[in-house]
Design a protein around this motif. Structure first.
Motif, PDB file in Angstrom:
ATOM      1  N   PHE A   8       0.083   0.284  -4.413  1.00  0.00           N
ATOM      2  CA  PHE A   8      -1.321   0.641  -4.684  1.00  0.00           C
ATOM      3  C   PHE A   8      -1.755   1.795  -3.801  1.00  0.00           C
ATOM      4  O   PHE A   8      -1.543   1.771  -2.569  1.00  0.00           O
ATOM      5  N   ASP A   9      -2.410   2.779  -4.481  1.00  0.00           N
ATOM      6  CA  ASP A   9      -3.132   3.798  -3.738  1.00  0.00           C
ATOM      7  C   ASP A   9      -4.539   3.296  -3.452  1.00  0.00           C
ATOM      8  O   ASP A   9      -5.125   2.516  -4.228  1.00  0.00           O
ATOM      9  N   THR A  66       5.878   5.070  -2.379  1.00  0.00           N
ATOM     10  CA  THR A  66       4.870   5.736  -3.214  1.00  0.00           C
ATOM     11  C   THR A  66       4.651   4.932  -4.490  1.00  0.00           C
ATOM     12  O   THR A  66       5.407   4.017  -4.814  1.00  0.00           O
ATOM     13  N   ARG A  67       3.581   5.383  -5.243  1.00  0.00           N
ATOM     14  CA  ARG A  67       3.172   4.622  -6.414  1.00  0.00           C
ATOM     15  C   ARG A  67       4.239   4.614  -7.494  1.00  0.00           C
ATOM     16  O   ARG A  67       4.333   3.677  -8.287  1.00  0.00           O
ATOM     17  N   ASN A  68       5.103   5.619  -7.515  1.00  0.00           N
ATOM     18  CA  ASN A  68       6.078   5.648  -8.589  1.00  0.00           C
ATOM     19  C   ASN A  68       7.221   4.650  -8.378  1.00  0.00           C
ATOM     20  O   ASN A  68       8.113   4.543  -9.210  1.00  0.00           O
ATOM     21  N   ALA A  78       0.840  -1.179   0.000  1.00  0.00           N
ATOM     22  CA  ALA A  78       0.000   0.000   0.000  1.00  0.00           C
ATOM     23  C   ALA A  78       0.873   1.226   0.000  1.00  0.00           C
ATOM     24  O   ALA A  78       1.937   1.265   0.647  1.00  0.00           O
ATOM     25  N   ALA A  79       0.440   2.229  -0.716  1.00  0.00           N
ATOM     26  CA  ALA A  79       1.198   3.469  -0.762  1.00  0.00           C
ATOM     27  C   ALA A  79       1.307   4.038   0.655  1.00  0.00           C
ATOM     28  O   ALA A  79       0.337   4.037   1.412  1.00  0.00           O
ATOM     29  N   GLY A  80       2.565   4.480   0.979  1.00  0.00           N
ATOM     30  CA  GLY A  80       2.804   5.048   2.305  1.00  0.00           C
ATOM     31  C   GLY A  80       3.236   4.028   3.339  1.00  0.00           C
ATOM     32  O   GLY A  80       3.534   4.391   4.470  1.00  0.00           O
ATOM     33  N   SER A  81       3.278   2.774   2.942  1.00  0.00           N
ATOM     34  CA  SER A  81       3.691   1.725   3.893  1.00  0.00           C
ATOM     35  C   SER A  81       5.188   1.407   3.702  1.00  0.00           C
ATOM     36  O   SER A  81       5.838   1.950   2.808  1.00  0.00           O
ATOM     37  N   THR A  82       5.716   0.532   4.559  1.00  0.00           N
ATOM     38  CA  THR A  82       7.125   0.083   4.461  1.00  0.00           C
ATOM     39  C   THR A  82       7.121  -1.368   4.043  1.00  0.00           C
ATOM     40  O   THR A  82       6.402  -2.198   4.618  1.00  0.00           O
TER      41      THR A  82
END
Length: 702
Positions: free
Chosen positions: A134-135, A106-108, A43-47
Motif C-alpha cells: 500500500f502507498d 513497491t506497489r507493483n 507499506a510501500a518502501g518497507s521491508t
C-alpha cells in the motif's frame, strides 16, 4: 529466567527433535508451512518477509513464484547464492530457511506468491502467500458530474481522484450520515451516484478513504438547482372584479434555486421584470389574461401561469324597454336594451320566459293574446356592478282625433291638405287610409307618409275637397280604432281681440275648425287709416265705411298684431279665411274704440238690460208723444216766431249714427226729439228747444 528454566526448555526442544527424527525414521515426509499469516500487508518502501518453516528433509530445493512466474530458486544450505530473476534482484532476498524477504517493496510487488519445496524422493511441499503493498493516500479530490446539478433531471456522480495511494476501503457520508447503496444511492469503485436528485440532496458530501497505513477524508458541497416551481399569483386588493378607475397590484413569485426571475406579460408585451405589476386608474381595455413567466437563470428552466383580471364598467344610463309588431301584426316582439358596460348586461323577461335571455340587446317574440293588453312586462337586467330593470306595456290603439293642416304648393299651384291620424298605442299603430269604401293608394293625388300616419291630398280647387269623407284606421296586434273626417271649406272660429293698455296695439287671435281647408288669411279693418297706409306718413282722421285688407297671413298663422292705432278712434276688425283664391265666410267683427273693451260681466249685464231699456224707451216714447201732442194744441193758439238759428242748427245737423263711445252692435241710434216736433207747416214758427235725456249706452258684440 533462571538457568534451571533454560535447562528444561532446551531439554524440551531436544526431546522434540529426537522424537521428530524418530518419526521420520518411521515415516519421512517433506512439510512446509507459513510462519506468518498468508495475507501480508506492507507499506510501500518497507521491508517485509514471507516467513516459512519446513521439515522432513534436509537441504530441500526452494522455488518462489509470483503468480505463475518463478522469481527465486535456491537449495537450502547450498554454497551457491539464490538464483533471483534479474528484474527482482533489487528487492528480493532469500533467507536460509527459505523465507522470501522484500526490501524497499513497491506497489507493483502486490501479488499472490507460491513457495514450492522439493526433495528428491520426498515429493513437493507447497505454501501460498498474498502480498498487498500500500502507498499512503495523498491529495484526494472530489469531482461532480454534471455540474450544476438539476433537480429530477439526471443522476449526478461524485468521483474521487488522488495523486497516490491505495484504497482498501471507501465510505461516503451526506451531512455526516453514512450512505449505503439503495434505490437512490449507488456506491461504486471510486464514486457515488445519486439517482434523480432532489432539492433535499443539497448539502455536504464526504468521502473517507482508508488502507492499513493511512486514512484520508475530503468533502464537497453540492447544490441541487431546482425550480421554478409553479408560480403563486396574487392581486391586492383581492376582489372578484375591479371597476374602471380602480388601482391594484399583481404579485408573482415562485420557489427555485437560484431565485427565479418573474415577468408579467399582457397582450404580448412585457410589463414588469420584478414580479410586481402596479396598475393605476385601470380601464376595461386592461382586463383579460395576465401571464406571469418565471425563469431560473442557471437551469434555463421556465414556467408560466395565467391570471384573469376582470375590469368592469357599468352600462350607460338605464335599461330601455320597447315593444313592436312582428309577423304582420300577429305577434309582439319585446325588446330590452342596456348597451355599453363591460361585460354586457344579461337581460331577460321573466314574466314571458324562464329560459330565454341575452346580453346587451335582447329580443323576445311572443304570440299576441288578450292578457298582454295593458299588462306591464319587466325586463330584468343583471350586471356584475349593478342590477336594474325597465318596464314596457303593450296596449291597443285608443280613440284619437285626426289633425288637418293645409298648405299651398307654389310650384304646382295645388292646395295640399295633410290629414294626420296618430293613436296612442304600443307598439305603434300602423295606419291605413280609405275614401268612402275604397282604399287610398299613394299616387299623384294622394301621398302616404313612410310611417303611414299622414295622408296628403293635392287638388287645384277647394271644391274638390268638400263633401268627401276620409277614414283612417290605426291597427296594432292588440286591436284597432277607426275615425272618419269630412273636409269643409275655409272658416274661422273663436276670433278674439286683445288691445294693449294704451289701445295703440291690438293682437288678433283666431282658430280654425279641425276639418277646415285654409291656405291663408286676410286681416281686414274698418276705421281710420293707419300711418303705414298713407304715403306721406300722416294719419287720416275719420272713418271708412268699407273693410280693407291690412295684412296677409299664411294658413299656419293663428294671430296678427296691428300697430299704430289711434286710441281715440274706433276700429272694426275681421279675418277672412281663404283657400287659395276661394274666400270663406268672414269671422265675427271685433270693435276697438274709446268706450270699448267692456269686460265679459259688463257685456252680460248690458245684454240683460236690453229688454228693460226697450220697455223704458217705449214708455218714454209714449210720454214724448203725449207732450208733443199737448204742445201742438197749445201752439196753435200762440203767436208764431221765427225759428232761431240754434233750433235750425239742431234740425239740420245729422248726428253720427255710430257714437264714438258706443259699441253699436247693430242697434239703432236714439231718436231725434227735436225733429219729431217739426212739421212742414210750422218750421217758421219758433218753438222752444227740447233737450232730450242723455242716451243710454248699450254695447253688443257682432
Amino acid at each position: 529466567m533462571t538457568w534451571m528454566d533454560e535447562f528444561w526448555r532446551l531439554n524440551a526442544v531436544f526431546l522434540v527433535i529426537l522424537l521428530s527424527f524418530s518419526f521420520q525414521g518411521a515415516h519421512c515426509e517433506l512439510v512446509v508451512s507459513p510462519v506468518v499469516p498468508t495475507l501480508v500487508k506492507a507499506a510501500a518502501g518497507s521491508t517485509v518477509t514471507l516467513a516459512v518453516s519446513f521439515s522432513g528433509a534436509p537441504d530441500p530445493t526452494v522455488t518462489w513464484f509470483k503468480e505463475n512466474l518463478p522469481v527465486v530458486t535456491w537449495t537450502i544450505d547450498s554454497s551457491s547464492p539464490p538464483d533471483i530473476a534479474p528484474n527482482y534482484r533489487q528487492v528480493l532476498r532469500m533467507r536460509k530457511d527459505g523465507s522470501l524477504t522484500f526490501v524497499n517493496v513497491t506497489r507493483n510487488y502486490t501479488s499472490n506468491y507460491t513457495m514450492k519445496m522439493t526433495k528428491s524422493g520426498l515429493g513437493t511441499a507447497v505454501t501460498y502467500f498474498t502480498l498487498l503493498v500500500f502507498d499512503n493516500i495523498q491529495n484526494v479530490e472530489l469531482h461532480l458530474q454534471p455540474d450544476p446539478v438539476k433537480e429530477g433531471i439526471d443522476d449526478f456522480t461524485l468521483q474521487y481522484v488522488m495523486s497516490q495511494g491505495d484504497v482498501e476501503q471507501q465510505m461516503w457520508f451526506f451531512n455526516a450520515k453514512e450512505i449505503k447503496t439503495d434505490s437512490r444511492y449507488s456506491v461504486e469503485q471510486n464514486s457515488l451516484v445519486v439517482r434523480r436528485p432532489k432539492r433535499s440532496d443539497t448539502g455536504q458530501y464526504t468521502v473517507k478513504l482508508e488502507n492499513p497505513f493511512s486514512t484520508v477524508e475530503t468533502d464537497m458541497n453540492v447544490t441541487v438547482l431546482y425550480g421554478p416551481d409553479e408560480p403563486i399569483l396574487e392581486a391586492r386588493p383581492d376582489r372578484p372584479f375591479y371597476l374602471s378607475g380602480d388601482s391594484l397590484s399583481l404579485f408573482c413569485q415562485a420557489e427555485g434555486l437560484p431565485q427565479p426571475t418573474a415577468v408579467w406579460v399582457f397582450g404580448g408585451e412585457n410589463l414588469s421584470h420584478d414580479g410586481v405589476l402596479n396598475l393605476t386608474n385601470v380601464q376595461t381595455s386592461q382586463g383579460g389574461n395576465y401571464t406571469c413567466m418565471v425563469l431560473n437563470g442557471q437551469t434555463k428552466e421556465q414556467r408560466q401561469k395565467n391570471m384573469t383580471l376582470n375590469v368592469y364598467e357599468r352600462p350607460s344610463g338605464n335599461p330601455v324597454c320597447s315593444v313592436q309588431s312582428v309577423n304582420r301584426n300577429t305577434g309582439l316582439q319585446y325588446h330590452c336594451l342596456w348597451w355599453g358596460g363591460t361585460p354586457l348586461a344579461w337581460l331577460s323577461f321573466p314574466a314571458l320566459s324562464n329560459t330565454s335571455s341575452g346580453a346587451g340587446n335582447f329580443n323576445l317574440t311572443v304570440t299576441t293574446s288578450d292578457n298582454l293588453n295593458r299588462k306591464t312586462i319587466t325586463c330584468v337586467a343583471v350586471h356584475p356592478v349593478e342590477q336594474n330593470q325597465c318596464n314596457v306595456t303593450a296596449s291597443s290603439p285608443v280613440d284619437f282625433l285626426p289633425a288637418v293642416r293645409t298648405t299651398f304648393d307654389l310650384g304646382e299651384g295645388k292646395i295640399v291638405v295633410t290629414i294626420q291620424c296618430v293613436s296612442e298605442a304600443s307598439p305603434e299603430a300602423v295606419v291605413s287610409w280609405s275614401k268612402g269604401s275604397e282604399a287610398v293608394i299613394s299616387g299623384s293625388t294622394y301621398q302616404i307618409s313612410n310611417n303611414t300616419t299622414q295622408l296628403e291630398i293635392r287638388y287645384y280647387n277647394v271644391s274638390s275637397f268638400l263633401l268627401q269623407k276620409y277614414a283612417c284606421t290605426c291597427l296594432n296586434p292588440l286591436g284597432s280604432r277607426r275615425r272618419e273626417i269630412q273636409l269643409r271649406g275655409p272658416s274661422i272660429s273663436d276670433f278674439r281681440l286683445f288691445p294693449n293698455q294704451a289701445r295703440t296695439v291690438v293682437t288678433l287671435t283666431w282658430e280654425v275648425p279641425p276639418a277646415s281647408v285654409v291656405t291663408g288669411f286676410d286681416i281686414q279693418m274698418k276705421g281710420p287709416n293707419l300711418p303705414s297706409e298713407n304715403h306721406n306718413g300722416s294719419q287720416i282722421r275719420g272713418s271708412s265705411n268699407k273693410y280693407r285688407t291690412i295684412q296677409l297671413k299664411p294658413g299656419s298663422a293663428r294671430s296678427a298684431d296691428v300697430f299704430n292705432l289711434d286710441p281715440d278712434s274706433t276700429y272694426r276688425f275681421r279675418v277672412v279665411p281663404k283657400a287659395r283664391i276661394t274666400e270663406g265666410k268672414p269671422s265675427e267683427v271685433q270693435i276697438l274704440g274709446p268706450g270699448g273693451g267692456l269686460s265679459g260681466p259688463a257685456i252680460a249685464g248690458i245684454a240683460a238690460g236690453i229688454p228693460c231699456s226697450l220697455l223704458f224707451l217705449l214708455l218714454l216714447g209714449g210720454f214724448i208723444y203725449l207732450c208733443v201732442y199737448c204742445n201742438k194744441n197749445k201752439s196753435s193758439r200762440q203767436t208764431r216766431y221765427p225759428v232761431s238759428r240754434a233750433v235750425e242748427k239742431a234740425i239740420t245737423a245729422q248726428p253720427d249714427s255710430t257714437p264714438h263711445n258706443l259699441l253699436t252692435g247693430g242697434l239703432k241710434s236714439p231718436p231725434d226729439y227735436n225733429r219729431l216736433h217739426q212739421t212742414p207747416s210750422d218750421r217758421s214758427v219758433a218753438l222752444p228747444t227740447f233737450v232730450p235725456p242723455q242716451p243710454v249706452r248699450v254695447a253688443t258684440t257682432v
